[in-house]
Write an enzyme that holds these catalytic residues in place. Structure first.
Site, mmCIF file in Angstrom:
data_model
loop_
_atom_site.group_PDB
_atom_site.id
_atom_site.type_symbol
_atom_site.label_atom_id
_atom_site.label_comp_id
_atom_site.label_asym_id
_atom_site.label_seq_id
_atom_site.Cartn_x
_atom_site.Cartn_y
_atom_site.Cartn_z
ATOM 1 N N THR A 1 18.262 -29.736 -14.031
ATOM 2 C CA THR A 1 19.331 -28.991 -14.521
ATOM 3 C C THR A 1 20.227 -29.940 -15.226
ATOM 4 O OG1 THR A 1 20.198 -29.564 -12.143
ATOM 5 C CG2 THR A 1 18.923 -27.529 -12.654
ATOM 6 N N MET B 1 13.579 -41.917 -20.568
ATOM 7 C CA MET B 1 14.877 -42.627 -20.379
ATOM 8 C C MET B 1 16.012 -42.289 -21.418
ATOM 9 S SD MET B 1 14.011 -44.057 -17.952
ATOM 10 C CE MET B 1 15.074 -45.053 -17.190
ATOM 11 N N ARG B 2 15.948 -40.863 -21.817
ATOM 12 C CA ARG B 2 17.287 -40.460 -22.478
ATOM 13 C C ARG B 2 17.886 -39.468 -21.914
ATOM 14 N NH1 ARG B 2 18.490 -43.648 -25.868
ATOM 15 N NH2 ARG B 2 19.916 -42.297 -26.913
ATOM 16 N N ASN C 1 11.477 -33.709 -13.141
ATOM 17 C CA ASN C 1 11.647 -35.201 -13.484
ATOM 18 C C ASN C 1 11.362 -36.170 -12.343
ATOM 19 O OD1 ASN C 1 12.642 -37.567 -14.721
ATOM 20 N ND2 ASN C 1 14.439 -37.315 -13.404
ATOM 21 N N HIS D 1 12.478 -39.479 -10.100
ATOM 22 C CA HIS D 1 13.635 -40.574 -10.080
ATOM 23 C C HIS D 1 13.305 -41.405 -8.854
ATOM 24 C CE1 HIS D 1 17.535 -41.961 -10.828
ATOM 25 N NE2 HIS D 1 17.586 -42.336 -9.474
ATOM 26 N N GLY E 1 4.506 -45.643 -18.430
ATOM 27 C CA GLY E 1 3.505 -44.642 -18.329
ATOM 28 C C GLY E 1 2.697 -44.886 -16.919
ATOM 29 N N SER E 2 3.338 -45.608 -16.026
ATOM 30 C CA SER E 2 2.341 -45.530 -14.725
ATOM 31 C C SER E 2 2.259 -44.211 -14.036
ATOM 32 C CB SER E 2 2.849 -46.469 -14.005
ATOM 33 O OG SER E 2 3.783 -46.453 -13.159
ATOM 34 N N ASN E 3 3.324 -43.529 -14.029
ATOM 35 C CA ASN E 3 3.515 -42.119 -13.672
ATOM 36 C C ASN E 3 2.480 -41.200 -14.542
ATOM 37 O OD1 ASN E 3 5.299 -41.686 -11.111
ATOM 38 N ND2 ASN E 3 6.440 -42.973 -12.384
HETATM 39 C C1 GAR Z 1 9.868 -44.814 -12.819
HETATM 40 O O1 GAR Z 1 10.219 -45.603 -11.658
HETATM 41 C C2 GAR Z 1 10.794 -43.537 -12.989
HETATM 42 O O2 GAR Z 1 10.906 -43.104 -11.739
HETATM 43 C C3 GAR Z 1 11.773 -44.020 -13.417
HETATM 44 O O3 GAR Z 1 11.263 -44.932 -14.552
HETATM 45 C C4 GAR Z 1 10.107 -45.225 -14.225
HETATM 46 C C5 GAR Z 1 9.124 -45.197 -15.183
HETATM 47 O O4 GAR Z 1 7.907 -45.835 -15.000
HETATM 48 N N1 GAR Z 1 12.575 -42.834 -14.220
HETATM 49 C C6 GAR Z 1 13.956 -42.952 -14.053
HETATM 50 O O5 GAR Z 1 14.667 -43.834 -13.851
HETATM 51 C C7 GAR Z 1 14.565 -41.670 -14.759
HETATM 52 N N2 GAR Z 1 15.826 -41.442 -14.343
HETATM 53 P P1 GAR Z 1 6.498 -45.514 -15.601
HETATM 54 O O6 GAR Z 1 6.807 -45.361 -17.054
HETATM 55 O O7 GAR Z 1 5.647 -46.606 -15.309
HETATM 56 O O8 GAR Z 1 6.101 -44.107 -15.124
#
Ligand code: GAR
Length: 222
Positions: free
Chosen positions: A137, A86-87, A103, A105, A12-14
């Site tokens: 998409t 991550m689904r 999203n 990525h 959940g850092s984002n």
């Molecule tokens: C992040 O690096 C995000 O870009 C990636 O998962 C991580 C989640 O970190 N997302 C994917 O790979 C989606 N395809 P977070 O939970 O600390 O935000």
């Protein structure tokens, strides 16, 4: 004010970066497929309603996604942000939120869709890596790109050091992209990103080379 529901699966850092930014939108709920996700604790600490829809309780993906959509629609959000969710989502779910779901990525798409992006970037020997915010998409990690940020791949990098450098940029561009979305400065039309205010937002945000990087040292002659 526009509203956002965030879907999360892990750290959940984002999500935290979104919560910490002063955005012209309100995060009205955080939903997760995993009750152990640290992101849920972050949401609770911010006083945001949370719910868990555990995919393991459903024998079919369609049923999981139906329940997830019901939970989202309870909050009638303007936008949905996948923040480390991550689904893989099916076509019907994606179409339901077309133009409203984004999203983040951890690669410069279309390079390295899918998992283990930092490891694959190192294996491929690229000199530049980064992250991408895009509309969702049906094709996985292939939606129209809103904004990207690039970082150098430095000698001696491993997955962790490269991933950490990219993550700093994720935390910059995701709030930025959401602010553009919330204020109508970017939108999706016919599978293309459009700029309703007739001004394209900068599509690349590259950080200034840090004084500590070998390249910056070489440039400054130190
Ligand atoms: C992040 O690096 C995000 O870009 C990636 O998962 C991580 C989640 O970190 N997302 C994917 O790979 C989606 N395809 P977070 O939970 O600390 O935000």
């Amino acid at each position: 004010m526009k509203t956002l529901v965030a879907l999360v699966s892990g750290r959940g850092s984002n999500l935290q970066a979104i919560l910490d930014a002063s955005l012209p939108l309100r995060v009205s709920a955080v939903l997760s497929n995993d009750s152990q996700a640290q992101a849920l604790a972050r949401a609770r600490a911010a006083g945001i309603p949370t719910a868990v829809i555990d995919h393991r309780n459903f024998s079919e993906r369609m049923a999981f996604e139906h329940r997830l959509a019901e939970a989202i629609d309870c909050f009638a959000p303007d936008f949905i942000a996948l923040a480390g969710f991550m689904r893989v989502l099916g076509d019907a779910f994606v179409q339901r939120y077309a133009g409203r779901m984004v999203n983040i990525h951890p690669s410069l798409l279309p390079a390295f869709p899918g998992l283990h992006t930092h490891r694959r970037a190192l294996e491929a020997g690229v000199r530049i890596h980064g992250c991408t915010v895009h509309f969702v998409t049906p094709a996985l990690d292939m939606g129209p790109i809103i904004v990207q940020s690039a970082v150098p791949v430095l000698p001696g990098d491993d997955e962790a050091s490269l991933g950490a450098r990219v993550l700093v940029e994720e935390h910059r561009i995701y709030p930025q992209a959401l602010a553009w979305l919330a204020t109508g400065r970017v939108a999706l039309h016919a599978d293309r990103v459009t700029y309703p205010h007739d001004r394209a937002e900068p599509a690349l945000i590259a950080p200034a080379l840090d004084a500590a990087t070998p390249m910056a040292r070489a440039q400054s002659g130190r």
